[in-house]
Motif scaffolding. Structure first.
Motif, PDB file in Angstrom:
ATOM      1  N   ILE A  76       0.592  -1.287   0.052  1.00 17.51           N
ATOM      2  CA  ILE A  76       0.147   0.123   0.049  1.00 17.51           C
ATOM      3  C   ILE A  76       0.884   1.359  -0.528  1.00 17.51           C
ATOM      4  O   ILE A  76       0.698   2.058  -0.666  1.00 17.51           O
ATOM      5  CB  ILE A  76      -1.197  -0.145   1.133  1.00 17.51           C
ATOM      6  CG1 ILE A  76      -2.185  -0.996   1.002  1.00 17.51           C
ATOM      7  CG2 ILE A  76      -1.292   1.707   1.626  1.00 17.51           C
ATOM      8  CD1 ILE A  76      -2.955  -1.583   2.062  1.00 17.51           C
ATOM      9  N   ALA A  77       1.804   1.274   0.796  1.00 18.96           N
ATOM     10  CA  ALA A  77       2.872   2.598   1.213  1.00 18.96           C
ATOM     11  C   ALA A  77       3.836   3.008  -0.319  1.00 18.96           C
ATOM     12  O   ALA A  77       3.864   4.279  -0.635  1.00 18.96           O
ATOM     13  CB  ALA A  77       3.912   1.682   2.005  1.00 18.96           C
ATOM     14  N   ALA A  78       3.982   1.447  -1.337  1.00 20.18           N
ATOM     15  CA  ALA A  78       4.975   2.329  -2.306  1.00 20.18           C
ATOM     16  C   ALA A  78       3.918   2.525  -3.539  1.00 20.18           C
ATOM     17  O   ALA A  78       3.845   3.029  -4.037  1.00 20.18           O
ATOM     18  CB  ALA A  78       5.282   0.362  -2.997  1.00 20.18           C
ATOM     19  N   ARG A  79       2.544   1.869  -3.346  1.00 20.11           N
ATOM     20  CA  ARG A  79       1.415   2.832  -4.412  1.00 20.11           C
ATOM     21  C   ARG A  79       1.067   3.570  -4.109  1.00 20.11           C
ATOM     22  O   ARG A  79       0.341   4.661  -5.195  1.00 20.11           O
ATOM     23  CB  ARG A  79       0.218   1.714  -3.739  1.00 20.11           C
ATOM     24  CG  ARG A  79      -1.157   1.591  -5.532  1.00 20.11           C
ATOM     25  CD  ARG A  79      -1.468   0.599  -5.819  1.00 20.11           C
ATOM     26  NE  ARG A  79      -2.678   0.740  -4.215  1.00 20.11           N
ATOM     27  CZ  ARG A  79      -2.662   0.197  -3.401  1.00 20.11           C
ATOM     28  NH1 ARG A  79      -2.620  -1.125  -3.349  1.00 20.11           N
ATOM     29  NH2 ARG A  79      -3.530   0.177  -2.216  1.00 20.11           N
ATOM     30  N   GLU A  80       0.318   4.414  -2.819  1.00 25.22           N
ATOM     31  CA  GLU A  80       0.362   5.714  -2.467  1.00 25.22           C
ATOM     32  C   GLU A  80       1.043   6.766  -2.061  1.00 25.22           C
ATOM     33  O   GLU A  80       0.796   7.877  -2.290  1.00 25.22           O
ATOM     34  CB  GLU A  80      -0.477   5.409  -1.248  1.00 25.22           C
ATOM     35  CG  GLU A  80      -1.677   4.533  -1.156  1.00 25.22           C
ATOM     36  CD  GLU A  80      -2.672   5.289  -2.570  1.00 25.22           C
ATOM     37  OE1 GLU A  80      -3.368   6.342  -2.374  1.00 25.22           O
ATOM     38  OE2 GLU A  80      -3.496   3.886  -2.750  1.00 25.22           O
ATOM     39  N   ILE A  81       2.367   6.209  -1.963  1.00 24.64           N
ATOM     40  CA  ILE A  81       3.781   7.842  -1.890  1.00 24.64           C
ATOM     41  C   ILE A  81       4.773   7.089  -2.202  1.00 24.64           C
ATOM     42  O   ILE A  81       4.922   5.891  -2.330  1.00 24.64           O
ATOM     43  CB  ILE A  81       4.039   7.623   0.166  1.00 24.64           C
ATOM     44  CG1 ILE A  81       2.545   7.069   0.468  1.00 24.64           C
ATOM     45  CG2 ILE A  81       4.732   8.630   0.560  1.00 24.64           C
ATOM     46  CD1 ILE A  81       3.237   7.201   2.267  1.00 24.64           C
ATOM     47  N   GLU A  82       4.934   7.302  -3.264  1.00 21.23           N
ATOM     48  CA  GLU A  82       5.591   7.719  -4.563  1.00 21.23           C
ATOM     49  C   GLU A  82       7.373   7.641  -3.578  1.00 21.23           C
ATOM     50  O   GLU A  82       7.881   8.202  -3.218  1.00 21.23           O
ATOM     51  CB  GLU A  82       6.406   9.101  -5.504  1.00 21.23           C
ATOM     52  CG  GLU A  82       7.041   8.332  -6.416  1.00 21.23           C
ATOM     53  CD  GLU A  82       7.555   9.050  -7.565  1.00 21.23           C
ATOM     54  OE1 GLU A  82       8.057   9.589  -8.268  1.00 21.23           O
ATOM     55  OE2 GLU A  82       6.723   9.508  -7.473  1.00 21.23           O
TER      56      GLU A  82
END
Length: 194
Positions: A21-27
């Motif tokens: 989720i973090a990789a998808r939401e925060i570049e």
């Protein structure tokens, strides 16, 4: 309520979901789980990237059958419950085909970390990761320490730590033991430090 010191702060499955989720939401956000502790991998600067590319070229010259895979997610720690993204991992071409985001480290001959200029470098790159990689059984761990202008070569993992650690200052030749088995000059590293 009693807190158990050896209990992970987050379960592996929870971590993998959070990391995805973090990789998808925060570049650019890259998470790791080392020793049961959640960590954020620092964003590399241009010199950091240059060092990894430079080392990849050296590895290709000496070991053309191996590839230096950049930031390949690996299952680490004694029970493979940790998750790390080494700056580079030496393994055969195709070693990670068919695997998901977090790969089995069995084919890895060497992992490389290049220190970043952040407050977590000491604990993460100099203490936690060597232990996790040794527990995993990765034969060689190379730390390019830009803060101290040193290359540390860890080898002979015993399942808990690396029995041999050789330290070479930038400017001298460093020998990578078997199964990597070659040496190279560290002189160019002097140009890529602050």
């Amino acid at each position: 309520m009693t807190v158990m010191a050896d209990r992970p702060q987050i379960l592996t499955e929870e971590f993998e979901t959070l990391a995805r989720i973090a990789a998808r939401e925060i570049e650019g956000l890259r998470l790791e789980l080392i020793g049961g502790k959640l960590g954020v991998k620092a964003m590399p600067d241009g010199d950091h990237d240059r060092i990894v590319v430079w080392l990849a070229r050296i590895c290709m010259q000496h070991r053309p059958e191996q590839w230096l895979h950049v930031e390949r997610g690996l299952k680490v720690d004694q029970y493979r419950s940790g998750r790390a993204r080494p700056d580079a991992s030496m393994a055969p071409d195709g070693a990670f085909e068919g695997q998901g985001e977090w790969a089995d480290p069995a084919p890895v001959l060497m992992v490389v970390e290049v220190t970043s200029y952040d407050s977590d470098t000491d604990g993460r790159d100099r203490k936690e990761k060597p232990r996790a990689y040794a527990e995993t059984g990765i034969p060689v761990f190379v730390l390019i320490d830009r803060d101290n202008c040193l290359v540390r070569v860890h080898s002979e993992p015993d399942g808990q730590l690396y029995e041999t650690v050789r330290t070479v200052p930038f400017g001298k030749d460093v020998e990578l033991p078997d199964p990597v088995g070659f040496s190279f000059s560290t002189e160019p590293l002097k140009d890529w430090v602050r």
